[in-house]
Design an enzyme around this catalytic site. Structure first.
Site, PDB file in Angstrom:
ATOM      1  N   HIS A  41     -26.894  -6.611  -8.088  1.00  0.00           N
ATOM      2  CA  HIS A  41     -26.531  -7.618  -8.952  1.00  0.00           C
ATOM      3  C   HIS A  41     -27.578  -8.489  -9.273  1.00  0.00           C
ATOM      4  CE1 HIS A  41     -22.442  -6.877  -8.234  1.00  0.00           C
ATOM      5  NE2 HIS A  41     -22.267  -7.065  -6.822  1.00  0.00           N
ATOM      6  N   CYS A  95     -24.528   2.703   0.857  1.00  0.00           N
ATOM      7  CA  CYS A  95     -25.147   2.138   2.046  1.00  0.00           C
ATOM      8  C   CYS A  95     -24.410   2.990   3.263  1.00  0.00           C
ATOM      9  CB  CYS A  95     -25.170   0.396   2.375  1.00  0.00           C
ATOM     10  SG  CYS A  95     -25.736  -0.055   3.827  1.00  0.00           S
ATOM     11  N   GLU A 125     -16.990  -2.857  -3.640  1.00  0.00           N
ATOM     12  CA  GLU A 125     -17.148  -2.133  -2.141  1.00  0.00           C
ATOM     13  C   GLU A 125     -15.394  -2.066  -1.526  1.00  0.00           C
ATOM     14  OE1 GLU A 125     -19.449  -3.910   0.820  1.00  0.00           O
ATOM     15  OE2 GLU A 125     -17.941  -3.442   2.494  1.00  0.00           O
TER      16      GLU A 125
HETATM   17  S1  SF4 Z   1     -23.670  -2.986   4.290  1.00  0.00           S
HETATM   18 FE1  SF4 Z   1     -24.148  -4.068   2.306  1.00  0.00          FE
HETATM   19  S2  SF4 Z   1     -25.293  -6.010   3.319  1.00  0.00           S
HETATM   20 FE2  SF4 Z   1     -25.322  -4.465   4.851  1.00  0.00          FE
HETATM   21  S3  SF4 Z   1     -27.155  -3.460   4.514  1.00  0.00           S
HETATM   22 FE3  SF4 Z   1     -25.638  -2.240   3.496  1.00  0.00          FE
HETATM   23  S4  SF4 Z   1     -25.577  -2.986   1.499  1.00  0.00           S
HETATM   24 FE4  SF4 Z   1     -26.812  -4.353   2.816  1.00  0.00          FE
END
Ligand code: SF4
Length: 294
Positions: A41, A95, A125
């Site tokens: 973002h 992630c 997400e």
């Molecule tokens: S879960 Fe979200 S906030 Fe946490 S490290 Fe991964 S991308 Fe970043």
């Protein structure tokens, strides 16, 4: 006036990894490269990637060939399967913490539980997580929801601990058998706590980040909950000298999708505005400014 920047301001591990993968793809992939929605973002980073040939596309059906980067939020398993069926190269920048939450959702679903996700219903997400949680799953966003008696609970990675605990208490009054996965990301907790601590010792908070970044908005909200005047900006251009009248200490926090370079420009501009220095002068001073007095 003193300026203090939160230690955790800027890219988190997952965002840094996704952005690196996107720039690497721009360098090494021969054909077209797409991201499903903006990679982060942050309009500046998205524009820079576009200049290098990595285009953000909202609708996966518009991608006919080339490579697709799955951003850090992850993607609904149905969308992933359709991209794979169509022979597109997948660069998975989900992630690892989000992947862990997706696996937990699938495991709870496979235990035959109703999966309840604490988070924002329209956040990408959460939309992806729901795909792993199965048809019976529910999303709980601060409003009370009715749950079944055998449930599994997890959360969007950026939810605050208070919201998660509040939701668990309300489920505890309804369900007899609850399996909980704490999927709140450590990086988020640390950033939120540091930001609140900084707000407490500052007269004014400046929160830097994209307007459509949920975690950036949450930081601003937390600063206000500790009773501090708070301004949200995407870039240094939005700063106004009047905000700093009578302020002795300003705290600067930034969301997980805000590049360090943007935070640095904001700090330089605050210093320039409050000391009356020109942009060029304040740039010359540059350097480190994690805590600085003027
Ligand atoms: S879960 Fe979200 S906030 Fe946490 S490290 Fe991964 S991308 Fe970043």
């Amino acid at each position: 006036m003193r300026i203090e920047v939160a230690r955790s301001a800027g890219f988190c591990f997952g965002v840094k990894r996704a952005v690196q993968l996107a720039f690497e793809a721009a360098r090494t992939t021969g054909g077209p490269v797409y991201t499903l929605g903006p990679i982060i973002h942050n309009p500046e980073v998205v524009a820079e990637l576009a200049r290098r040939g990595v285009r953000a596309v909202g609708d996966p059906r518009r991608i006919k060939n080339g490579a697709v980067i799955i951003r850090s939020h992850g993607v609904h398993p149905r969308v992933l399967a359709s991209l794979q069926r169509r022979g597109l190269a997948i660069i998975d920048a989900t992630c690892p913490f989000v992947t862990k939450a997706q696996r937990a959702a699938a495991a709870l679903r496979d235990e035959g539980r109703q999966v309840v996700i604490v988070g924002e219903p329209h956040h990408p997400e959460v939309v992806a997580l729901k795909g792993y949680a199965g048809r019976n799953s529910l999303i709980c966003d601060r409003r009370p929801v009715r749950v079944k008696s055998r449930i599994g609970v997890l959360s969007q990675t950026t939810v605050s601990q208070e919201d998660f605990i509040g939701a668990l208490l309300s489920f505890g009054r309804q369900a007899a058998d609850i399996h909980i996965f704490n999927t709140i990301c450590n990086a988020t907790q640390i950033r939120q706590q540091e930001t609140m601590d900084l707000a407490q010792r500052s007269d004014l908070m400046i929160v830097v980040g994209g307007r459509n970044s949920a975690n950036t908005s949450r930081l601003a909200e937390l600063c206000r909950t500790v009773g501090k005047p708070t301004r949200s900006v995407e870039t240094e251009q939005e700063l106004r000298p009047a905000w700093f009248a009578g302020v002795r200490k300003v705290g600067v926090a930034a969301g997980a999708s805000t590049p360090a370079s943007t935070v640095e420009r904001v700090v330089r501009r605050i210093r320039g505005l409050t000391t009356g220095k020109t942009k060029a002068e304040s740039r010359k001073r540059g350097g480190k400014h994690s805590v600085r007095g003027n």
